[in-house]
Design an enzyme around this catalytic site. Structure first.
Site, mmCIF file in Angstrom:
data_model
loop_
_atom_site.group_PDB
_atom_site.id
_atom_site.type_symbol
_atom_site.label_atom_id
_atom_site.label_comp_id
_atom_site.label_asym_id
_atom_site.label_seq_id
_atom_site.Cartn_x
_atom_site.Cartn_y
_atom_site.Cartn_z
ATOM 1 N N LEU A 1 -11.362 54.550 3.896
ATOM 2 C CA LEU A 1 -11.345 53.239 5.042
ATOM 3 C C LEU A 1 -12.654 53.035 5.709
ATOM 4 O O LEU A 1 -13.302 54.120 6.145
ATOM 5 C CB LEU A 1 -10.210 53.612 6.463
ATOM 6 C CG LEU A 1 -8.901 53.893 6.047
ATOM 7 C CD1 LEU A 1 -8.168 54.272 7.271
ATOM 8 C CD2 LEU A 1 -8.084 52.402 5.577
ATOM 9 N N HIS A 2 -13.352 51.862 5.683
ATOM 10 C CA HIS A 2 -14.786 51.643 6.211
ATOM 11 C C HIS A 2 -14.575 50.373 6.986
ATOM 12 O O HIS A 2 -15.747 50.241 7.689
ATOM 13 C CB HIS A 2 -15.805 51.806 5.178
ATOM 14 C CG HIS A 2 -15.603 50.538 4.267
ATOM 15 N ND1 HIS A 2 -14.653 50.304 3.283
ATOM 16 C CD2 HIS A 2 -16.543 49.409 4.119
ATOM 17 C CE1 HIS A 2 -15.003 49.117 2.760
ATOM 18 N NE2 HIS A 2 -16.228 48.815 3.142
#
Length: 363
Positions: A209-210
């Site tokens: 997740l970014h």
């Protein structure tokens, strides 16, 4: 001599340009008057990009590093444009080749056109239609001033034609990221966490997740991780995490015996984990492509995608950003009902060859 300046601004860009460089080198050794200069804008500082990184990809270290990391979107765009203008004036080219959708892609395309240098865009025409994403703005601006488009799908071709791009400017070639994936697959290597956690084939899940919408909203991040943990039975969750996201996780006191945060991994280590995973949960566009080619179930925590072929032909499902959507998809996964990847046209490892063939004709 036909001179090409190749732009890369972030680690995934190098995966995309490596096979193009190999094909240019082959063309040169076969007597074609073609040469390249590799310019790294330095947009993303990445300590993993040492000499070993370029050795693994079998490409030379960049001829120039503009060192334009940091700053806001506007500051970074301005810094890249000023630095690349100096670089291109000192080292003129017949063609500037940009890839993907990072800030460097847009900034260097603008500079090239202002200096009357033709621009080719690898991955031209892809769209998420989400203007809150900086990448979408970069795509729109770049494609509006590009001369030649190297596309990954018929969807991209149709988008470009709908925007008035002429047929003879579009080259449907496939996906260079897949060229690199297929070439490097025999070299994948297990990261330390494989032995540390005694991981087994298809008995763990990889998470990444970014995107700011997912990781900067603390309540959102916590709700997503809670849902994932609650619905993944007893499987370990391996989460290579950016230092900034790690700080947020720590401040939220998010921890669980099955959730293992690890430092960012190299390309060969990360893709080893994906290849052997039961599934990958991500908000990255590039990972959806790689997972589809490796036939690994992929759950994308986004409301849109610029890579629809990973859904129609690949293993990707668009779960959305509502944490409540996660459970039904994980139930489907554990029931063994996930779709199997089909052949995605021209994602065959020969894309770079088609690109360089097209460039030779243009030259």
């Amino acid at each position: 001599m036909y001179k090409i300046t190749i732009i890369a601004g972030a680690r995934p860009n190098f995966m995309k340009i490596a096979p193009i460089i190999h094909e240019i080198q082959t063309a040169t050794s076969n007597g074609h008057a073609i040469d390249f200069r590799l310019v790294h804008t330095g947009q993303h500082y990445d300590k993993n990009m040492s000499g070993d990184f370029f050795e693994q990809l079998q490409i030379p270290e960049p001829h120039a590093n503009l060192e334009c990391s940091g700053g806001s979107q506007a500051v970074q765009t301005a810094n890249i444009m000023m630095a690349f203008e100096t670089e291109l004036v000192a080292n003129p080219a017949d063609l500037v080749l940009v890839v993907g959708d990072v800030t460097s892609t847009m900034a260097c395309a603008l500079v090239a056109q202002k200096l009357n240098t033709k621009v080719a865009h690898v991955e031209g025409g892809i769209r998420s239609n989400d203007w809150t994403m900086p990448e979408e703005i970069n795509r729109l601006v770049t494609d509006s001033i590009t001369n030649y488009f190297f596309t990954t799908s018929e969807t991209a071709n149709n988008i470009l034609k709908g925007n008035g791009v002429k047929e003879n400017q579009i080259f449907f070639v496939g996906n260079t990221m897949i060229d690199t994936l297929l070439k490097q697959m025999p070299n994948f290597k297990a990261p330390e966490v494989w032995d540390e956690l005694d991981l087994k084939e298809k008995e763990y899940i990889v998470m990444t997740l970014h995107r700011p919408a997912n990781v900067d909203e603390e309540g959102q991040l916590k709700a997503m991780i809670d849902e994932i943990v609650a619905n993944t039975t007893d499987l370990p969750l391996i989460f290579p995490v950016h230092p900034r996201t790690a700080q947020i996780l720590e401040s939220l006191q998010i921890s669980h015996p099955r959730l293992h945060t690890v430092k960012p991994l190299s390309y060969l280590e990360f893709n080893y984990l994906v290849k052997h995973a039961k599934a990958v949960i991500t908000d990255s566009g590039g990972i959806t492509e790689e997972a589809s080619i490796m036939n690994v179930p992929c759950l994308t925590l986004r409301d849109n995608t610029e890579r629809p072929e990973t859904i129609t032909l690949g293993t990707n499902e668009l779960v959305g950003t509502n944490p409540e959507n996660i459970k039904p998809y994980l139930e489907k996964l554990f029931k063994g009902n996930w779709k199997v990847a089909q052949n995605i046209p021209l994602w065959d490892g020969k894309t770079a060859h088609r690109i360089v063939e097209a460039i030779l004709k243009l030259s």
